[in-house]
Design a protein around this motif. Structure first.
Motif: not given
Length: 568
Positions: A350-373
């Motif tokens: 993707s064109p996202i600049a800070d890819k690592k930060a984006a992925y960490e933000s994603y993982k934190k947001a989905v921890e323990g949640k269903a795949n649909s979330d």
């Protein structure tokens, strides 16, 4: 024991019976409605006190005491002998944990091994693998550990060992009490009443089957059982490939059903929750959100499902090698990844600049949640939907591919912990660092939780780089991390095989010299009581009973002057 039940007032005409049975008397007439309500209230209070006992500290029950009592019936519930041994086992574990020491034992396959272990081992283990391979009841159709033997098999073996324990305890007690105080002071005291830990496999069916199995174990004399999170019908030995695990919630339901059955009986038998997810790479269903982060799928669109490809090939008459080649080709063309890995890959493109930060933000947001979330969060971050399918690569049987490993095992153990007394991590290698990491993560959330470790003969211990000092210290090092119960599951089977193989080979060439050197002299040298096998079997004990009840003379005594054991 804290299982004593309140006794009712007894009519005068039953006072003689009451003197003989000081706990319960069944009424001749039905109670009044008020009396029935009062008795129910008292029983519920007693069950609540049972739940609240320190023995069950940290144990979660998603049902009430009243729900248990209403399923018990009107017959008073009295303690089973197995609860006495279960309480002994619980105390033994707690003492060992306080001292940072292990309770380590071996799997016994018969009463002979049990009696010899009793002099040195604090508990006895009964293996389902051994039951499947050498002890199967019903049809006596022995075979590998696929959990396909009659579900009565292991409970029957527990009962066999438990009854043998009682016989040897009685004859030992009789021998001591018949001796003078001076002689008794010199006698070895042996505790034959060792708690029995038994293998319940997957529970052998649905929840009603699980409850029947648990009831059998409690009635047969087990102090503890372990149950694994594999699929009934897809079960394999923990050290075989192709293991299929069930959803986390399914195994929790098994544990809850087991506890409910024990509560019905007011049994204190311990439950051990085992997870095979460290090496189990197939999952029976994707229904539980707790498992979805570990499910593998493909990001390649426009393909037929693997199961359809194989089904069509079979229908066209393809051979087994051809079908295997098709499966290999499909999986090669469709690399499997978790949804999180798919998101990480899309972020890299993707064109996202800070890819690592984006992925960490994603993982934190989905921890323990269903795949649909997780899909919704990923779409919000990337601005588009990600194609990822866990259904396309499903096996012919409908199983999902699963990311086996220590992370999955920790997650499952965390989920099982509130419902089990101990946790068991089944591993594919003997790895102290892995065990230490597992235990510390669990104990960070569940302080003081106790663990089980399988010191399996399936491991080639000599091939794992252990020094002799490492091997000697392994179980004590594990114990420091909370692995209080440790067992060589099939030690009895292997020691039996090694001793018999050596004797058979020597006996063919050296005749009775081989037997005397390898067996009789060794038995005598190490003080093995099976040397005098008639006495070991209880002949002296039973002879004393027969003499007591029949006033028998010396001429009919089984242990009289004609017994050959006087030559030893």
């Amino acid at each position: 024991m804290f299982l004593r039940t309140r006794a009712r007032a007894v009519p005068r005409y039953l006072s003689g019976v009451r003197a003989m049975s000081s706990v319960h008397v069944l009424p001749l007439d039905p109670p009044s409605l008020d009396e029935e309500t009062r008795l129910q209230t008292e029983r519920v209070a007693e069950m609540e006190a049972f739940f609240a006992h320190p023995r069950f500290a940290g144990i979660k029950r998603p049902y009430t005491a009243e729900q248990v009592v209403t399923k018990q019936g009107s017959l008073p519930v009295t303690p089973l002998p197995s609860s006495l041994l279960a309480d002994k086992f619980f105390s033994l574990l707690n003492r060992a944990q306080e001292q940072g020491k292990p309770v380590h034992t071996m799997g016994a396959i018969d009463p002979v091994q049990m009696t010899q272990m009793a002099r040195h081992q604090e508990v006895v283990y009964v293996s389902g693998w051994a039951a499947s391979s050498v002890l199967t009841t019903g049809s006596n159709e022995v075979g590998p550990d696929f959990g396909d033997y009659p579900y009565t098999t292991v409970p029957n073996q527990v009962q066999r060992i438990f009854r043998a324990q009682q016989l040897h305890d009685k004859k030992h007690y009789d021998e001591r009490m018949r001796a003078s105080p001076e002689a008794r002071a010199k006698m070895e005291r042996i505790d034959y009443l060792r708690p029995i830990i038994a293998d319940a496999d997957t529970g052998h069916g649905g929840l009603s089957a699980v409850m029947k199995l648990i009831k059998l174990f409690a009635e047969s004399g087990a102090s503890a059982i372990h149950m694994e999170d594999q699929l009934h019908g897809g079960k394999k030995c923990g050290h075989l490939g192709g293991k299929v695990i069930v959803p986390t919630s399914t195994h929790i339901a098994r544990l809850v059903a087991s506890r409910f059955q024990l509560d019905l009986m007011k049994s204190t038998m311990l439950l051990i929750a085992r997870t095979d997810s460290e090496s189990g790479n197939l999952l029976s269903s994707n229904v539980d959100p707790a498992d979805q982060a570990y499910i593998l799928g493909t990001t390649k669109e426009g393909s037929k499902p693997l199961a359809q490809v194989l089904s069509e090939a079979e229908a066209s008459g393809a051979s087994s090698p051809e079908i295997e080649a098709l499966e290999l080709a499909w999986t090669t063309e469709h690399p499997l990844v978790t949804f999180n890995q798919a998101v990480e890959k899309e972020l890299e493109l993707s064109p996202i600049a800070d890819k690592k930060a984006a992925y960490e933000s994603y993982k934190k947001a989905v921890e323990g949640k269903a795949n649909s979330d997780a899909r919704a969060v990923a779409e919000d971050i990337l601005g588009k939907k990600i194609f990822w399918s866990a259904d396309l690569p499903r096996t012919k049987e409908g199983y999902y591919h699963f990311t086996a490993g220590i992370d999955a095992a920790v997650g499952r153990a965390m989920a099982f912990a509130p419902y089990a007394d101990l946790l068991w991590l089944e591993t594919k290698t003997p790895n102290l660092e892995q065990a230490r990491s597992f235990a510390r993560k669990i104990r960070a959330k569940f302080p003081g939780k106790m663990f089980v470790y399988n010191l399996s003969p399936s491991f080639n211990w000599s091939a794992h780089g252990f020094s002799e000092a490492d091997l000697k210290n392994f179980i004590w090092d594990l114990a420091k991390e909370g692995f209080v119960l440790q067992l060589i599951s099939l030690a009895g089977l292997h020691s039996n095989a090694a001793a018999t193989a050596e004797l058979a080979a020597r006996f063919k060439e050296d005749g009775m010299l081989a037997y005397v050197e390898l067996v009789q002299r060794k038995e005598k040298a190490i003080g093995c009581d099976v040397l005098t096998h008639q006495k070991w079997s209880g002949a002296n004990y039973i002879d004393h009973i027969l003499s007591t009840v029949s006033s028998g003379s010396a001429s009919t005594s089984a242990i009289g002057k004609d017994s050959t054991e006087h030559s030893f």
